[in-house]
Design an enzyme around this catalytic site. Sequence first.
Site, PDB file in Angstrom:
ATOM      1  N   TYR A  66       0.823  -1.212   0.000  1.00 49.11           N
ATOM      2  CA  TYR A  66       0.000   0.000   0.000  1.00 49.11           C
ATOM      3  C   TYR A  66       0.860   1.266   0.000  1.00 49.11           C
ATOM      4  O   TYR A  66       1.880   1.357   0.686  1.00 49.11           O
ATOM      5  CB  TYR A  66      -0.920   0.026   1.222  1.00 49.11           C
ATOM      6  CG  TYR A  66      -1.584   1.367   1.404  1.00 49.11           C
ATOM      7  CD1 TYR A  66      -2.652   1.747   0.596  1.00 49.11           C
ATOM      8  CD2 TYR A  66      -1.097   2.278   2.338  1.00 49.11           C
ATOM      9  CE1 TYR A  66      -3.229   3.000   0.730  1.00 49.11           C
ATOM     10  CE2 TYR A  66      -1.684   3.529   2.475  1.00 49.11           C
ATOM     11  CZ  TYR A  66      -2.740   3.882   1.666  1.00 49.11           C
ATOM     12  OH  TYR A  66      -3.300   5.120   1.785  1.00 49.11           O
ATOM     13  N   HIS A 111      -2.092   0.012   6.958  1.00 51.34           N
ATOM     14  CA  HIS A 111      -3.320  -0.115   6.161  1.00 51.34           C
ATOM     15  C   HIS A 111      -4.077  -1.412   6.412  1.00 51.34           C
ATOM     16  O   HIS A 111      -4.578  -2.043   5.483  1.00 51.34           O
ATOM     17  CB  HIS A 111      -3.015   0.047   4.668  1.00 51.34           C
ATOM     18  CG  HIS A 111      -4.047   0.884   3.957  1.00 51.34           C
ATOM     19  ND1 HIS A 111      -4.971   0.365   3.074  1.00 51.34           N
ATOM     20  CD2 HIS A 111      -4.312   2.208   4.021  1.00 51.34           C
ATOM     21  CE1 HIS A 111      -5.741   1.333   2.613  1.00 51.34           C
ATOM     22  NE2 HIS A 111      -5.375   2.461   3.176  1.00 51.34           N
TER      23      HIS A 111
END
Length: 419
Positions: A183, A223
């Site tokens: 991410y 994340h």
Amino acid sequence: MDELRYDPSKLIAAAPWPAPADAARITRVRTFLCGPQGCPYLIVRVETNQPGLYGLGCASDPQRTLAVRSVLDDYLGPLLLGRDAGDIEDIHRLLRNAGYWRGGSIAGNALGAVDVALWDIKAKAAGLPLYSLLGGRARHGAAAYTHVDGDDPARIAEDVLAAAEAGYRHVRVQVAVPGVQNYGTASTGSAWDPLAYLRHVPPALAEVRRRVGDGVELLHDAHERLTPAQAVRLVAALAGARLFFLEDALAPEDSDHFPRLAAGSAGSVPLAVGELFDDVGQFLPLLTARAIDFVRLRIPTLGGLTPARKLTAACELFGARIAPHGPGDVSPVAQAANVALDVSTPAFGVQEAARFHDATLEVFPGAPMPVGGVLYPSESPGLGVDFDESAARHHPAPPPLRHDRWALVRGVDGAAERP
């Protein structure tokens, strides 16, 4: 509907008390879909019977935009017609309860847009900037953080120092992992590999810290991709990076494990969570357990400023700070609401700052932009941000499912993973 007669007996959601004779009554609720930033923005305009008095709100949910729009156009909008726009608390509670199976991000974003628009109207009617209605200033401006990513700690450190030179005292750092879909970076792989992430990211962040020194705060976002056991390992390995906070070490579904993470780090790794929460109640166990240090609230998804300001007061009572969500998929309207809240509370920590495109600035005159790493509130009445319908027509929103693709993450074994 535009020629609504103000007969309380005919209103769907009439208040049981009389409105002042000069009340700003809601006559129309309009929604606009545009994409000047590349992601879909859903903007709400609540109009009143007083010439030129209207409020703006942001209902942006990049993945379920049309569902949110339907809630506004087909359900909340009709309930608002004829109401005194000043009854914010009553309208908020009424609209939230009107959907018997209440809650969720779709309903939250729709309600949040209406709520912010009503606060915008109230501040404009008073001739005051919005932060004045929230208690006035508690600081000059909101310290913002920007984003840096890369695959080489030396190059990342250079970019962090460049951001610091531009005035940012806080920088979020995301590290690319070779061969892994990670991410916040230009990923080099097609699959998520938590073991590779845990091997690669902590030493890279520690090296960035060594190179930049202690003059700038570093943040990192896991994340929500880790299991609780993996998150424990990550927290233990990150002590040397001396982070300002580690964001989303766990998914909302695993939030009961945050006390375990907090105890394991002994405070050496401050923890932040909340951008995925759609109800203030989700934060309360974490605050009362002193298990998190920063609340990553998203004003639209939580249902607007009305619940967000109450959550902020709770943060102050329990020693936590707010770090409102403000990436590019949060429109300038929502960012202006963030900044108004930020500058009016002692519980402020840091504000995520999007880099709005020129097209976005054209569509949203008055959009808040960092100056020397700080976001300052507008001194104009209300939010201080407007919406140019004509300019917006030149920037249509992307079609449904376009923005879902980034979230279709799979692990090395092919299993679906969290985004």
